[in-house]
Design a protein around this motif. Structure first.
Motif, mmCIF file in Angstrom:
data_model
loop_
_atom_site.group_PDB
_atom_site.id
_atom_site.type_symbol
_atom_site.label_atom_id
_atom_site.label_comp_id
_atom_site.label_asym_id
_atom_site.label_seq_id
_atom_site.Cartn_x
_atom_site.Cartn_y
_atom_site.Cartn_z
ATOM 1 N N VAL A 140 86.869 36.989 41.450
ATOM 2 C CA VAL A 140 88.006 36.448 40.703
ATOM 3 C C VAL A 140 89.267 36.576 41.541
ATOM 4 N N GLY B 21 93.165 33.887 38.282
ATOM 5 C CA GLY B 21 92.171 33.894 37.217
ATOM 6 C C GLY B 21 91.048 32.896 37.421
ATOM 7 N N GLN B 22 90.833 32.476 38.662
ATOM 8 C CA GLN B 22 89.760 31.527 38.958
ATOM 9 C C GLN B 22 88.553 32.284 39.522
ATOM 10 N N VAL B 23 87.360 31.875 39.095
ATOM 11 C CA VAL B 23 86.133 32.460 39.614
ATOM 12 C C VAL B 23 85.749 31.673 40.863
ATOM 13 N N ALA C 180 91.232 37.857 29.405
ATOM 14 C CA ALA C 180 91.181 36.595 30.154
ATOM 15 C C ALA C 180 91.903 35.482 29.413
ATOM 16 N N PHE D 148 86.982 29.639 28.580
ATOM 17 C CA PHE D 148 86.248 29.953 29.799
ATOM 18 C C PHE D 148 84.747 30.115 29.627
ATOM 19 N N THR E 123 82.227 32.864 31.819
ATOM 20 C CA THR E 123 83.059 33.369 32.911
ATOM 21 C C THR E 123 84.290 34.106 32.400
ATOM 22 N N ILE F 154 86.361 36.983 34.330
ATOM 23 C CA ILE F 154 87.804 36.879 34.574
ATOM 24 C C ILE F 154 88.519 38.102 34.000
#
Length: 362
Positions: free
Chosen positions: A61, A65-67, A162, A329, A332, A336
């Motif tokens: 992450v 906040g992006q995987v 998240a 989300f 995920t 996050i």
């Protein structure tokens, strides 16, 4: 913190490569031009894992906040007991970390599991979903991977973090997250902070007894909310009539086809979900009640039913006081949330004013 301390923290974060200066536009202005800063999204990446009953989810992450990397691995067949599952989980995590060691990974990993957790000792106190109790999870992780540190969090609370930081609850101070999946649970954020209650037990609404003469729950009590609303209980009942109803998506398809059994079952589930929304809204008076979980993300049927029903369960004084929203989300969100908590831990240590004052003294 005074201005000098803030300045030292900013300079440290620039030297660590976390912050970078941006060019300012040339404008006619009086005084010193502003210094524009932004986060570098390729720095301070955090690994995160979410252990569910059927799969292990692993991710990297970033600060937005992006995987940026993701893998899920089915749990091996056999007894779901710590002695079997945890060594396998640690093998998977170690391999995943090794594969991403070339990146700017923080040395803290977010670890997300369902259940009541002891945040001080890193122990799973009780997980009805796993049927585990008193499992020293972080101790075992630290022993296996001593070069890493870990932060433990409940699955629904991780989703709340998240969604509050980056998702559908961003910008609100007081939110409640209701998870409807294999189990039923809630997480509460008040004034932008997770409310944990005594011994971190806040939010365990799945074990509120609605009917003392009802079905036996996994926790051993009868008539818990979870026995009327969880995916596992719902599908077990549906398979008695339709053996092919192996997932909520199959049941939702029957509902769309007008099947009378599926419609009656889903309407009952929707009614109990609306009751849970009403319960949480009256208890915490949030700005947002957000629904998440496998029953939500496998189709829109339950969303639509709850949206139609929940207002009927509310007292007049509660109507219009909060928004009903749904997770952004999916699975995920757990990763996050775990990643956010891991990077917060790192930043707290790096930006501790006492640390910066000590550095300045040197």
């Amino acid at each position: 913190m005074n201005v000098m301390t803030v300045g030292r923290i900013v300079e440290n974060m620039i030297s660590w490569g976390i912050l970078q200066e941006r060019e300012t536009e040339t404008l006619c202005q009086v005084g010193r031009p502003p210094r524009l800063l932004s986060l570098r999204q390729d720095r301070m990446l955090c690994a995160s894992l979410f252990l569910a009953r059927d799969k292990l989810h692993l991710g990297i992450v970033n600060l937005a906040g992006q995987v940026t990397a993701y893998r899920d691995v089915p749990v091996p067949e056999g007894d779901f007991v710590p002695e079997r599952v945890l060594p396998w989980m640690m093998d998977c995590l170690e391999q995943f970390l090794r594969e991403h060691q070339g990146q700017d990974l923080c040395r803290t990993v977010g670890v997300v599991v369902p259940g009541i957790l002891d945040m001080g000792t890193g122990e799973i106190v009780f997980s009805a979903n796993f049927k585990w109790g008193r499992v020293p999870l972080l101790e075992q992780l630290s022993r296996r991977l001593p070069e890493w540190t870990f932060i433990l969090e409940n699955d629904v609370k991780a989703v709340a973090v998240a969604e509050h930081q980056f998702g559908e609850a961003k910008g609100f101070r007081n939110i409640v997250v209701l998870n409807i999946g294999d189990g039923v649970g809630a997480a509460v954020m008040l004034n932008n902070e997770i409310y944990r209650g005594k011994d971190n037990m806040a939010g365990e609404i799945g074990h509120i007894i609605l009917n003392p003469a009802g079905k036996i729950c996994e926790c051993g009590k009868a008539g818990c909310l979870q026995t009327y609303l969880s995916q596992r209980m719902l599908l077990a009942e549906a398979r008695a009539v339709y053996p092919q109803a192996a997932t909520p998506a199959h049941l939702y398809a029957l509902y769309r086809q007008g099947d009378t059994f599926a419609k009656a079952m889903m309407n009952q589930v929707g009614e109990y979900a609306a009751i849970a929304v009403n319960l949480l809204a009256n208890t915490y008076a949030p700005e947002v009640v957000l629904l998440c979980g496998s029953m939500i993300r496998q189709g829109t049927v339950l969303q639509e039913i709850v949206e139609d029903m929940y207002q009927e369960k509310l007292n007049q004084y509660m109507k219009g006081t909060f928004q009903l929203r749904f997770e952004r989300f999916g699975t995920t969100g757990h990763l996050i949330g775990g990643g956010v908590l891991a990077v917060r831990k790192v930043l707290r240590e790096l930006c501790d004013p006492r640390t910066t004052e000590e550095q300045a003294a040197l």
